[in-house]
Design a protein around this motif. Sequence first.
Motif, PDB file in Angstrom:
ATOM      1  N   ALA A 144     -14.299 -13.925  15.648  1.00 40.81           N
ATOM      2  CA  ALA A 144     -14.802 -14.658  14.486  1.00 40.81           C
ATOM      3  C   ALA A 144     -14.975 -13.714  13.299  1.00 40.81           C
ATOM      4  O   ALA A 144     -15.137 -12.508  13.470  1.00 40.81           O
ATOM      5  CB  ALA A 144     -16.144 -15.291  14.823  1.00 40.81           C
ATOM      6  N   PRO A 145     -14.969 -14.254  12.075  1.00 42.07           N
ATOM      7  CA  PRO A 145     -15.272 -13.409  10.927  1.00 42.07           C
ATOM      8  C   PRO A 145     -16.719 -12.924  11.026  1.00 42.07           C
ATOM      9  O   PRO A 145     -17.580 -13.630  11.550  1.00 42.07           O
ATOM     10  CB  PRO A 145     -15.077 -14.328   9.723  1.00 42.07           C
ATOM     11  CG  PRO A 145     -15.104 -15.706  10.263  1.00 42.07           C
ATOM     12  CD  PRO A 145     -14.727 -15.641  11.703  1.00 42.07           C
ATOM     13  N   GLU A 146     -16.966 -11.724  10.531  1.00 43.63           N
ATOM     14  CA  GLU A 146     -18.302 -11.146  10.634  1.00 43.63           C
ATOM     15  C   GLU A 146     -18.826 -10.768   9.253  1.00 43.63           C
ATOM     16  O   GLU A 146     -18.150 -10.095   8.489  1.00 43.63           O
ATOM     17  CB  GLU A 146     -18.286  -9.904  11.520  1.00 43.63           C
ATOM     18  CG  GLU A 146     -17.941 -10.190  12.952  1.00 43.63           C
ATOM     19  CD  GLU A 146     -17.894  -8.937  13.803  1.00 43.63           C
ATOM     20  OE1 GLU A 146     -18.552  -7.941  13.437  1.00 43.63           O
ATOM     21  OE2 GLU A 146     -17.200  -8.960  14.826  1.00 43.63           O
TER      22      GLU A 146
ATOM     23  N   THR B  27     -21.213 -16.768  16.023  1.00 43.01           N
ATOM     24  CA  THR B  27     -20.937 -15.378  16.348  1.00 43.01           C
ATOM     25  C   THR B  27     -20.884 -14.533  15.093  1.00 43.01           C
ATOM     26  O   THR B  27     -20.072 -14.712  14.225  1.00 43.01           O
ATOM     27  CB  THR B  27     -19.612 -15.234  17.103  1.00 43.01           C
ATOM     28  OG1 THR B  27     -18.603 -15.812  16.309  1.00 43.01           O
ATOM     29  CG2 THR B  27     -19.669 -15.918  18.437  1.00 43.01           C
ATOM     30  N   PHE B  28     -21.780 -13.635  14.982  1.00 42.95           N
ATOM     31  CA  PHE B  28     -21.850 -12.600  13.967  1.00 42.95           C
ATOM     32  C   PHE B  28     -22.219 -11.333  14.714  1.00 42.95           C
ATOM     33  O   PHE B  28     -22.683 -11.376  15.832  1.00 42.95           O
ATOM     34  CB  PHE B  28     -22.970 -12.884  12.963  1.00 42.95           C
ATOM     35  CG  PHE B  28     -22.606 -13.829  11.885  1.00 42.95           C
ATOM     36  CD1 PHE B  28     -22.840 -15.170  12.038  1.00 42.95           C
ATOM     37  CD2 PHE B  28     -22.061 -13.388  10.711  1.00 42.95           C
ATOM     38  CE1 PHE B  28     -22.543 -16.055  11.038  1.00 42.95           C
ATOM     39  CE2 PHE B  28     -21.773 -14.259   9.709  1.00 42.95           C
ATOM     40  CZ  PHE B  28     -22.002 -15.597   9.872  1.00 42.95           C
ATOM     41  N   GLY B  29     -22.084 -10.216  14.054  1.00 43.94           N
ATOM     42  CA  GLY B  29     -22.627  -8.975  14.594  1.00 43.94           C
ATOM     43  C   GLY B  29     -22.073  -8.574  15.936  1.00 43.94           C
ATOM     44  O   GLY B  29     -20.926  -8.200  16.051  1.00 43.94           O
ATOM     45  N   GLN B  30     -22.872  -8.649  16.996  1.00 42.02           N
ATOM     46  CA  GLN B  30     -22.546  -8.094  18.297  1.00 42.02           C
ATOM     47  C   GLN B  30     -21.484  -8.885  19.059  1.00 42.02           C
ATOM     48  O   GLN B  30     -20.653  -8.306  19.720  1.00 42.02           O
ATOM     49  CB  GLN B  30     -23.808  -7.991  19.159  1.00 42.02           C
ATOM     50  CG  GLN B  30     -24.901  -7.170  18.519  1.00 42.02           C
ATOM     51  CD  GLN B  30     -24.466  -5.748  18.235  1.00 42.02           C
ATOM     52  OE1 GLN B  30     -23.765  -5.148  19.019  1.00 42.02           O
ATOM     53  NE2 GLN B  30     -24.867  -5.218  17.098  1.00 42.02           N
TER      54      GLN B  30
ATOM     55  N   VAL C  27     -19.407 -10.333  -0.946  1.00 40.31           N
ATOM     56  CA  VAL C  27     -19.343  -9.324   0.101  1.00 40.31           C
ATOM     57  C   VAL C  27     -18.043  -9.521   0.856  1.00 40.31           C
ATOM     58  O   VAL C  27     -17.621 -10.648   1.106  1.00 40.31           O
ATOM     59  CB  VAL C  27     -20.535  -9.481   1.079  1.00 40.31           C
ATOM     60  CG1 VAL C  27     -20.423  -8.529   2.245  1.00 40.31           C
ATOM     61  CG2 VAL C  27     -21.839  -9.282   0.354  1.00 40.31           C
ATOM     62  N   ARG C  28     -17.445  -8.433   1.232  1.00 45.98           N
ATOM     63  CA  ARG C  28     -16.219  -8.511   2.025  1.00 45.98           C
ATOM     64  C   ARG C  28     -16.574  -8.623   3.501  1.00 45.98           C
ATOM     65  O   ARG C  28     -17.262  -7.779   4.054  1.00 45.98           O
ATOM     66  CB  ARG C  28     -15.366  -7.276   1.787  1.00 45.98           C
ATOM     67  CG  ARG C  28     -13.996  -7.393   2.345  1.00 45.98           C
ATOM     68  CD  ARG C  28     -13.148  -6.236   1.892  1.00 45.98           C
ATOM     69  NE  ARG C  28     -11.795  -6.415   2.353  1.00 45.98           N
ATOM     70  CZ  ARG C  28     -10.803  -5.632   2.017  1.00 45.98           C
ATOM     71  NH1 ARG C  28     -11.019  -4.621   1.213  1.00 45.98           N
ATOM     72  NH2 ARG C  28      -9.615  -5.859   2.485  1.00 45.98           N
ATOM     73  N   TRP C  29     -16.115  -9.691   4.126  1.00 41.22           N
ATOM     74  CA  TRP C  29     -16.344  -9.947   5.542  1.00 41.22           C
ATOM     75  C   TRP C  29     -15.288  -9.223   6.370  1.00 41.22           C
ATOM     76  O   TRP C  29     -14.214  -8.880   5.877  1.00 41.22           O
ATOM     77  CB  TRP C  29     -16.210 -11.432   5.840  1.00 41.22           C
ATOM     78  CG  TRP C  29     -17.250 -12.319   5.269  1.00 41.22           C
ATOM     79  CD1 TRP C  29     -17.643 -12.414   3.964  1.00 41.22           C
ATOM     80  CD2 TRP C  29     -18.026 -13.282   5.972  1.00 41.22           C
ATOM     81  NE1 TRP C  29     -18.614 -13.366   3.825  1.00 41.22           N
ATOM     82  CE2 TRP C  29     -18.865 -13.915   5.048  1.00 41.22           C
ATOM     83  CE3 TRP C  29     -18.072 -13.670   7.305  1.00 41.22           C
ATOM     84  CZ2 TRP C  29     -19.751 -14.909   5.406  1.00 41.22           C
ATOM     85  CZ3 TRP C  29     -18.957 -14.666   7.668  1.00 41.22           C
ATOM     86  CH2 TRP C  29     -19.789 -15.272   6.723  1.00 41.22           C
ATOM     87  N   LYS C  30     -15.575  -9.048   7.635  1.00 40.53           N
ATOM     88  CA  LYS C  30     -14.546  -8.628   8.580  1.00 40.53           C
ATOM     89  C   LYS C  30     -13.810  -9.909   8.940  1.00 40.53           C
ATOM     90  O   LYS C  30     -14.426 -10.869   9.421  1.00 40.53           O
ATOM     91  CB  LYS C  30     -15.170  -7.992   9.811  1.00 40.53           C
ATOM     92  CG  LYS C  30     -14.155  -7.486  10.801  1.00 40.53           C
ATOM     93  CD  LYS C  30     -14.833  -6.809  11.962  1.00 40.53           C
ATOM     94  CE  LYS C  30     -13.787  -6.409  12.987  1.00 40.53           C
ATOM     95  NZ  LYS C  30     -14.415  -5.866  14.193  1.00 40.53           N
ATOM     96  N   PRO C  31     -12.490  -9.990   8.700  1.00 41.45           N
ATOM     97  CA  PRO C  31     -11.787 -11.264   8.901  1.00 41.45           C
ATOM     98  C   PRO C  31     -11.683 -11.671  10.364  1.00 41.45           C
ATOM     99  O   PRO C  31     -11.793 -10.846  11.270  1.00 41.45           O
ATOM    100  CB  PRO C  31     -10.404 -10.998   8.306  1.00 41.45           C
ATOM    101  CG  PRO C  31     -10.244  -9.527   8.314  1.00 41.45           C
ATOM    102  CD  PRO C  31     -11.620  -8.932   8.217  1.00 41.45           C
ATOM    103  N   ALA C  32     -11.439 -12.954  10.574  1.00 39.11           N
ATOM    104  CA  ALA C  32     -11.190 -13.486  11.914  1.00 39.11           C
ATOM    105  C   ALA C  32      -9.840 -12.961  12.391  1.00 39.11           C
ATOM    106  O   ALA C  32      -8.931 -12.717  11.586  1.00 39.11           O
ATOM    107  CB  ALA C  32     -11.183 -15.008  11.878  1.00 39.11           C
TER     108      ALA C  32
END
Length: 148
Positions: free
Chosen positions: A56-58, A16-19, A123-128
């Motif tokens: 999930a993290p993105e 799971t990434f993105g959408q 890169v900074r991810w969007k955290p879980a």
Amino acid sequence: MKNFIIFLGIFLNITTFGQQKEVKNENPKSISEVPNLAELRTKMKLDDVVTQADTAPEFPGGMEAFYRTFGEKMDVIEEKSRKINVRVYFIVEKNGFVRYVTALGENKKHLQAAETAIRRMFVRWKPAMINNEPVRFLYTFPLALKKY
């Protein structure tokens, strides 16, 4: 370089990434089900790490951006063997930054190249998230390389 290494596939255990927002059941249900856990404990701080979350993290830009960036950052290494198998692990922290990058496998050059590629992706991810609270998330994926 004489030989080129083509990425046949980067298959993420976490798809799971993105959408999409929910983690698939393909992930280990708990930290105890993670492959090579004993060796990971010597290389990573696994306190409060989860392998499943509500969200999930993105990676910014989604899965395709991750594939493209990883491929651009990974060094091409000449190798005599026809097939290389590496498993890459890293933790996406509560603040979204990646820490404790570790790759496990047989070929040290490829392990180092995979670890370096992830580290170069600063890169900074969007955290879980679990219950709308950020959590430390252990990300793992196998990397299969084949030489042509």
